[in-house]
Scaffold this active site. Structure first.
Site, short mmCIF file in Angstrom:
data_model
loop_
_atom_site.label_atom_id
_atom_site.label_comp_id
_atom_site.label_asym_id
_atom_site.label_seq_id
_atom_site.Cartn_x
_atom_site.Cartn_y
_atom_site.Cartn_z
N HIS A 140 36.89 56.52 48.94
CA HIS A 140 36.59 55.69 50.23
C HIS A 140 37.54 56.40 51.34
CE1 HIS A 140 40.57 54.13 48.99
NE2 HIS A 140 39.86 53.75 47.71
N CYS A 152 48.71 47.96 32.11
CA CYS A 152 47.77 47.91 33.12
C CYS A 152 46.72 48.98 32.90
CB CYS A 152 48.44 47.96 34.47
SG CYS A 152 47.18 48.07 35.77
N CYS A 165 46.79 51.17 36.26
CA CYS A 165 47.75 52.04 36.61
C CYS A 165 47.99 53.04 35.40
CB CYS A 165 49.06 51.50 36.75
SG CYS A 165 49.05 50.40 38.03
N LYS A 212 45.38 46.16 51.32
CA LYS A 212 45.12 47.24 50.89
C LYS A 212 43.54 47.37 50.72
CE LYS A 212 45.78 50.60 47.38
NZ LYS A 212 46.04 50.82 45.66
#
Length: 672
Positions: free
Chosen positions: A18, A132, A135, A309
């Site tokens: 992106h 996570c 992450c 974000k």
């Protein structure tokens, strides 16, 4: 020739590239081109990070083997860069056999290493913690939001994970890392990020789990008799090694000269959310392995779209190539480097992009090139005119060339510090000065009068303006390589702009009498509303054309209910009210947003909701909905939203389904 080796992050293949990925890589390409202008043998490494549990899950959700999934998404990244004018020298995939050899070579060093406290740098142990998946790291309490043990970066619940691991004795490197940061303040930039890392390390380091036994999609750790389970390398140890394997580390002897010539890196660009891995774990690994450290790590900020974000999980993704298809890749590159201070978060909007294109590129640079070259064609038969003798130059004439020289010096100083916006400001001051110079000297009027003195003055003005245009074009080449190449050729310069050095730019003025090229518009003015509509359509078409992909770490419906419990007092803080939609309309330029007016009994609230792809505005009028009434107001696309509509997320597409009622409920009633 001295080398300059720089890297982008290795991009994670859990989704298609992106605009955020493109931003990092456009900046890296600009630096590569700029360093070549400075006389360096610049080398850019980029690539993809393709291992880990998140990829394993994404591939399963997409219904394909992990390798096939990685092949498809990695190809999207590799093919993204050429249309954006990005040139790279090495593209490393962490599923490449050469990368596996690099990881094993680094592991051989780490397995034998002693930490600063004299103990082995690697040891076995068991670990449990909140992990996570996005992450690929365990989180401590300061990195979680309660309730729900939510990761502060990805805003998704973490999972409690326990397993036998191999550990890297990171805690023993705390003082060595702090000494590095103190000895070399430029190792981490910008300063705000350096301060964050120093504070983190001073707070105490925990040893780092560097293997996993609960996943299979990764590089296997060589087994020893002590192992009770098969380990794969922790994704960050694996991925960081790509900066070495991508230039020949761990390869047969024929590849060693490249590594020996290029390493250590002169600059590593990363997003701020992965700075810790690069500024703490990475130098510690290299210290343990006895390898040189990179010269500098620079953490840039996030691109914010609708004030948050860009993220697949938030559904606010923009893609770069469709923007380039409509407005030109160079225009996008220019906007990102001029508009957003490198190192800080920056807001991106399509409307601001079109506005800056028209004001800076069409009106200023494009108009200057067209005016100067058209007048040279008309008044001097398409030849660079002979200026008057230097003694006859006016103060105005001399001032333009002085401004050009000053702009070049400021540009170099700013680009050396990665202050791209300030460097471009200097070039635009030159462009503005030349446009003003033409207005004040009125060369067209001199041509109409046509006396010998007028012709001499006309030649001087047009030569001076063309020479300033040459300087501006050369300085802008690293940022806008394609468009500046067109202007360069129209100026009649036969040399390759991509090979231009700063020394050449300073010492090689235009040659009088040379023929200029055919004058064609480089930045035609764009109708704003029509262009915004085309940009939006291009984004939608691009999203439809992408291959099927997995949701981020499992769709919401697949995620287990959090085991974390909250007290009734916490729940009562959320003020949910029944409301009735009085009006609804689409938000201009935002395909997912609707502006709603919701009657909650005591007042009518304006709320912006991301439900436009699921509900037509007219279908909502009169509908009863639930809103969270005590959220702080926030702006989306410049519209203040006072509350949030409550909806479920359904399916892999996270389709919103509004919460409503089968019985009549008065407006303003509170949910308990």
């Amino acid at each position: 020739m001295p080398k300059f080796f720089l890297t982008t992050p290795l991009y994670y293949v859990n989704a298609a590239p992106h605009l955020g990925h493109a931003y990092s890589t456009m900046v890296a390409d600009t630096i590569r081109r700029y360093q070549k202008m400075r006389g360096y043998d610049a080398f850019l490494l980029t690539g993809t990070d393709e291992h880990g549990q998140n990829i394993e899950r994404a591939a399963k959700a997409a219904g394909m083997p992990p390798q096939k999934y990685c092949d498809e998404v990695a190809a999207l990244f590799r093919n993204e860069w050429q249309p954006l004018g990005i040139e790279f020298d090495s593209f490393i995939r962490t599923t490449d056999a050469s990368h596996t050899r690099g990881v094993l070579a680094l592991w051989a060093r780490l397995a034998q290493a002693k930490a600063p406290d004299g103990q082995p740098a690697i040891y076995r142990g068991k670990y449990g913690g909140w992990y996570c998946q996005r992450c690929e790291v365990f989180k401590d309490d300061s990195e979680l939001r309660q309730p729900g043990n939510v990761c502060l970066v990805h805003e998704q619940p973490c999972e409690w994970t326990e397993e036998e691991n191999l550990f890297f004795r990171l805690s023993a490197y705390q003082e060595a890392l702090l000494a590095l940061y103190e000895r070399d303040p430029e190792f981490i930039r910008p300063e705000t990020r350096r301060n964050e890392v120093v504070a983190f390390v001073r707070g105490g380091l925990r040893d780092l789990s560097i293997s996993r036994t609960t996943i299979q999609w990764g590089i296997p750790v060589p087994q020893t008799p002590e192992d009770t389970a098969k380990h794969v390398f922790y994704v960050w140890l694996d991925a960081l090694t790509g900066y070495l394997s991508g230039i020949g580390y761990g390869q047969p002897d024929a590849a060693k000269p490249a590594f020996e010539r290029l390493w250590p890196a002169d600059l590593q660009l990363v997003g701020k959310e992965i700075l810790r891995f690069h500024a703490v774990y990475w130098p510690a690994f290299l210290m343990a392995a006895g390898l040189p450290l990179p010269a500098a790590i620079f953490a840039h900020g996030w691109l914010l779209f609708e004030e948050s974000k860009m993220s697949k999980s938030k559904g606010n993704i923009l893609r770069a190539v469709p923007i380039g298809d409509v407005i030109g890749a160079d225009a996008l590159r220019y906007f990102l480097l001029r508009e957003i201070p490198f190192g800080q978060d920056g807001n991106f909007s399509l409307e601001a992009l079109v506005s800056r294109y028209n004001s800076d590129l069409a009106n200023d640079l494009g108009n200057l090139a067209s005016r100067v070259l058209t007048m040279i064609t008309r008044y001097f038969h398409q030849e660079i005119p002979y200026p008057s003798a230097q003694a006859q130059h006016s103060a105005q004439d001399r001032r333009i060339l002085e401004i050009a020289e000053q702009a070049a010096a400021r540009y170099v100083s700013c680009f050396d510090r990665l202050e791209f916006g300030a460097g471009l400001d200097a070039v635009w001051e030159l462009i503005a000065a030349v446009n003003k110079y033409l207005v004040e000297t009125e060369p067209w009027a001199l041509a109409e009068r046509g006396t010998q003195d007028d012709r001499s003055h006309l030649a001087t003005i047009l030569y001076t303006a063309a020479e300033a245009l040459r300087v501006a074009t050369g300085l802008l080449a690293p940022v806008m390589p394609d468009s500046t190449g067109k202007i360069w050729r129209q100026l009649g310069i036969g040399s390759d702009l991509s090979a231009l050095s700063l020394d050449d730019l300073r010492k090689t003025p235009l040659r009088t009498g040379d023929k200029i090229g055919k004058v064609e518009p480089v930045f035609p003015r764009l109708p704003k509303e029509e262009t915004l509509a085309r940009l939006q359509q291009a984004q939608e078409a691009s999203a439809r054309s992408l291959p099927a992909k997995a949701p981020a770490a499992g769709s919401p419906s697949e995620q287990p209910v959090s085991a974390e419990r909250i007290k009734i007092d916490d729940f009562l803080k959320v003020d949910m009210r029944v409301g009735e939609v009085r009006a609804a309309e689409r938000v201009k330029g935002a395909s997912k947003l609707l502006r709603l007016e919701v009657d909650i009994g005591t007042e009518v609230r304006q709320i912006v909701a991301g439900i436009a792809e699921a509900y037509a505005p007219e279908s909502l009028v009169g509908k009863k909905v639930v809103i969270v009434a005590n959220l702080e107001p926030r702006k989306l696309r410049g519209i203040e939203s006072n509350g949030m509509i409550v909806a479920a997320s359904v399916g892999k597409e996270d389709r919103p389904v509004l919460v409503t009622f089968v019985e009549d409920v008065p407006n303003g009633a509170r949910l308990r």
